[in-house]
Design an enzyme around this catalytic site. Sequence first.
Site, PDB file in Angstrom:
ATOM      1  N   LYS A  76      38.329  49.383  94.216  1.00 13.94           N
ATOM      2  CA  LYS A  76      36.925  49.454  93.797  1.00 13.94           C
ATOM      3  C   LYS A  76      36.103  48.407  94.553  1.00 13.94           C
ATOM      4  CE  LYS A  76      38.416  48.718  89.676  1.00 13.94           C
ATOM      5  NZ  LYS A  76      38.599  48.500  88.231  1.00 13.94           N
ATOM      6  N   THR A  91      27.527  45.584  82.310  1.00 17.70           N
ATOM      7  CA  THR A  91      28.699  46.179  82.965  1.00 17.70           C
ATOM      8  C   THR A  91      29.999  45.715  82.316  1.00 17.70           C
ATOM      9  OG1 THR A  91      28.652  44.376  84.587  1.00 17.70           O
ATOM     10  CG2 THR A  91      27.522  46.419  85.182  1.00 17.70           C
ATOM     11  N   GLY A 128      33.304  45.840  80.624  1.00 16.76           N
ATOM     12  CA  GLY A 128      34.297  46.873  80.362  1.00 16.76           C
ATOM     13  C   GLY A 128      34.306  48.030  81.329  1.00 16.76           C
ATOM     14  N   THR A 129      33.631  47.911  82.474  1.00 15.29           N
ATOM     15  CA  THR A 129      33.576  49.044  83.400  1.00 15.29           C
ATOM     16  C   THR A 129      34.954  49.389  83.967  1.00 15.29           C
ATOM     17  OG1 THR A 129      32.909  47.480  85.128  1.00 15.29           O
ATOM     18  CG2 THR A 129      31.166  48.753  84.078  1.00 15.29           C
ATOM     19  N   GLY A 130      35.749  48.368  84.301  1.00 14.64           N
ATOM     20  CA  GLY A 130      37.078  48.636  84.853  1.00 14.64           C
ATOM     21  C   GLY A 130      37.998  49.291  83.846  1.00 14.64           C
ATOM     22  N   CYS A 131      37.942  48.818  82.609  1.00 10.94           N
ATOM     23  CA  CYS A 131      38.750  49.420  81.543  1.00 10.94           C
ATOM     24  C   CYS A 131      38.344  50.874  81.335  1.00 10.94           C
ATOM     25  CB  CYS A 131      38.565  48.655  80.233  1.00 10.94           C
ATOM     26  SG  CYS A 131      38.937  46.895  80.311  1.00 10.94           S
TER      27      CYS A 131
END
Length: 260
Positions: free
Chosen positions: A173, A204, A206-209
């Site tokens: 990412k 933003t 928690g975007t990766g989770c």
Amino acid sequence: METALTIAGSDSSGGAGIQADLKTFSALKVYGMSVITAVTAQNTTGVRSIATIPTNIIQDQMEAVLEDIPVGAVKIGMLSSSHVIKTVVSTLVNVKATNIVLDPVMVSKSGHHLLEYEAVQTLKEDLIPIATIVTPNLPEAEAILGRKILCEEDMKEACQQLNELGPKYVLLKGGHLEGDPVDVLYDGTEFHHFYQERILTKNTHGTGCTLSSAIAAHLAKGNSVVDSVHLAKEYITGAIQHSISIGQGHGPTHHFHQLW
């Protein structure tokens, strides 16, 4: 009913971790189950403290689910120590788990270390090789590989190096680069690039989770890895566009933006 299991830490503010994963599963019409590996005290401004769950309890949680309910996909998030990683790996290998999505969570957005330094080697040697797809951001990839990633060409090289560790797919990412972000997906042979305009918001958390659990949900529904990433990217983009301005720091994405 398709099912997905998340193995991750709990976020008391509800924007990341187990809470974000279960919201994502529900929003994408997949039945979600959870194994809690750690309890964090955090809010939109940062992490205050972490308590790791004993490995025997982690193993019991996993076995309780896996022995009873078919699991279509597994999302792995925060694993704080080598002992926890080894417990998760051995249990998943024993049941021949498939569709494993690994989000190698290392540092929170506020800079709190969520993975012990000595556990990085265990992550590389034991966990990454069993993953169907691993989804690091640039700082996480840099920590795993011990090198800087400064441009899109660096990202492609990093994907190849990460792929050599054993996962079937790597999704790197690129949101930490300047300008409009690009994510690079690599299957060991072919690159897929996902371009989008940068969404100007501080919300933003928690975007990766959320992205990794969305990939797991779509894999559980029978989609290919490439299609799952594409659909998950569409979902997280909408969740960020409709993010929620609560708290004094980085607010959460809107997991139910399609329904509300």
